[in-house]
Enzyme design. Structure first.
Site, PDB file in Angstrom:
ATOM      1  N   HIS A   1      27.047 -27.525  17.278  1.00  0.00           N
ATOM      2  CA  HIS A   1      26.902 -27.588  15.857  1.00  0.00           C
ATOM      3  C   HIS A   1      26.859 -29.247  15.581  1.00  0.00           C
ATOM      4  CE1 HIS A   1      29.105 -23.778  15.488  1.00  0.00           C
ATOM      5  NE2 HIS A   1      28.006 -23.341  15.206  1.00  0.00           N
TER       6      HIS A   1
ATOM      7  N   CYS B   1      36.467 -28.058  13.481  1.00  0.00           N
ATOM      8  CA  CYS B   1      36.087 -26.680  13.554  1.00  0.00           C
ATOM      9  C   CYS B   1      37.055 -25.716  12.923  1.00  0.00           C
ATOM     10  CB  CYS B   1      36.003 -26.310  14.943  1.00  0.00           C
ATOM     11  SG  CYS B   1      34.596 -26.882  15.951  1.00  0.00           S
TER      12      CYS B   1
ATOM     13  N   GLU C   1      24.954 -20.861  10.264  1.00  0.00           N
ATOM     14  CA  GLU C   1      26.318 -21.184  10.941  1.00  0.00           C
ATOM     15  C   GLU C   1      27.431 -21.950  10.154  1.00  0.00           C
ATOM     16  OE1 GLU C   1      26.868 -20.941  15.026  1.00  0.00           O
ATOM     17  OE2 GLU C   1      25.338 -19.488  14.467  1.00  0.00           O
TER      18      GLU C   1
END
Length: 416
Positions: free
Chosen positions: A228, A346, A162
């Site tokens: 995350h 992000c 990721e």
């Protein structure tokens, strides 16, 4: 070369919508089916970049991907007109805006060959993201074509990766050799653990990282909605800013970190002061922790939601009142991105590099951001309703909007 940290923000694409595609992302799930505002979302992101530049920070950007992803649809025997609604939504997702998932970056001081290495994330856990990497790779190859960089292919299946959202770097200063912390998941209750340790180790090997730590994210954090690591921890130079419950074995991690970097400063937020729920809903840790120029200390660039939470904001006020490294709080309005589960951290990929080695078309300045904003004002949809994802006229408008941005930035290589 003069190495600095450059934040590359993803420009929010014209197909920005709330389809609720991301399992484990509580904001995404809770807003599924709501009306989104692509134009406002993109303008909020541009304003964040403008504010970062006003702080004296180097700023770059990545472009939205081609949507709908016709090539991906064709690979599964479908097309935009005949795809099932959930497949069509996946093909139209604007999630590439969250550039923290674009790649993992190992700066030149950390690597065997003295180059900055980038590996695009395969994002294979989620259907709407697993087809992002070709578009990401195309931009990385353009932006970082200089020999100072090495661009790798994504880690192959079945190892989920990721990107930088599960990667931290600690060092004395950005241009010094660092310790790269790869955070992986094992279990997350009802939610998937997206980062596999095998992917993290593969990236470290391919990049030739000299000093790496592999750390398990806590099951409690994943189960609470920290899909995350960057939802519960962030690092910058010698500072680790983290929630008490971010890591499965924090004592071992902290000890290894202190052994390798004795000057590390760990700022841990106690769970009995700020719960995991408060941390995740406010995105306290999904902040940009940045070093201000001219000895200005560090700043936290936070979403407004952190200011809206009285417990979180009171703790932050006490933090900056002390004599610690974090001296300034900078709230920003990213409500459109936040409603889909992505905060300031992000939206950006951190790359430590000499700015002169980066393709200038991907570097921001005041005039360029104004031009991008003008394109957004003229071409991005004002609203996006769930039914619009099946509207051929809306889809054509999305394509025209992206084409207008590509033309304005003189990046014909990215035309589909």
């Amino acid at each position: 070369m003069s190495l600095v940290e450059i934040n590359f923000d993803g420009i929010v694409g014209p197909s920005h919508n709330y389809a609720g595609l991301s399992a484990g992302n509580l904001a995404s799930a809770s807003n599924a089916g709501a009306i989104s505002h692509p134009r406002a979302a993109a303008l909020q992101g541009i304003e964040k970049m403008r504010a970062n530049m006003a702080l004296g920070l180097a700023q770059g950007f990545f472009l939205p991907h081609d949507r709908p992803d016709v090539a991906w649809l064709a690979s599964i025997g479908s097309d935009p007109d005949h795809a099932e609604p959930h497949i069509r939504a996946a093909a139209l997702s604007a999630s590439a805006m969250w550039a923290a998932n674009a790649a993992t970056v190992s700066p030149a001081p950390d690597t065997d060959d003295g180059r900055c290495h980038l590996t695009p994330a395969n994002l294979m856990t989620m259907a709407h993201r697993a087809h992002e990497w070709p578009g990401t790779l195309a931009q990385l190859k353009l932006a970082f074509a200089h020999p100072a960089f090495a661009i790798h292919a994504p880690i192959p299946a079945p190892f989920g990766d990721e990107g930088a959202a599960n990667h931290m770097r600690l060092c004395r200063e950005h241009s010094a050799p660092g310790i790269e912390v790869f955070v992986y998941g094992v279990r997350g209750g009802r939610f998937p653990a997206r980062q596999h340790i095998e992917a993290s180790k593969a990236v470290a090997r391919l990049h030739g990282v000299n000093s790496a730590l592999f750390v398990a994210q806590s099951e409690a954090a994943i189960a609470a909605g920290a899909f995350h690591n960057d939802v519960v921890a962030v690092a910058n130079e010698r500072v680790l800013f983290t929630h008490e419950q971010a890591f499965e074995d924090k004592a071992q991690f902290y000890g290894a970190l202190q052994e390798r970097l004795p000057e590390v400063e760990i700022i841990e937020v106690p769970a009995d002061v700020i719960s995991l729920g408060d941390a995740i809903s406010s995105y306290l840790f999904n902040a940009q922790l940045v070093t201000l120029p001219a000895g200005g200390g560090m700043a936290l660039i936070l979403p407004n939601e952190a200011q809206d939470n009285a417990r979180v904001w009171a703790w932050l006020q006490s933090l900056i009142a002390g004599n610690g490294p974090i001296r300034r709080l900078v709230p920003v309005d990213l409500r459109e991105s936040m409603a889909n589960g992505g905060g300031p951290a992000c939206l950006r990929l951190r790359v430590v590099a000499d700015p002169t080695t980066v393709d200038r078309r991907f570097m921001a300045d005041t005039a360029k951001l104004e031009m991008i904003g003008d394109v957004v004002e003229r071409h991005w949809p004002k609203t996006m309703e769930p039914g619009d994802l099946g509207n051929s006229a809306v889809i054509e408008g999305i394509r025209r909007a992206r084409a207008a941005l590509i033309s304005a930035l003189s990046l014909p290589e990215l035309s589909s």
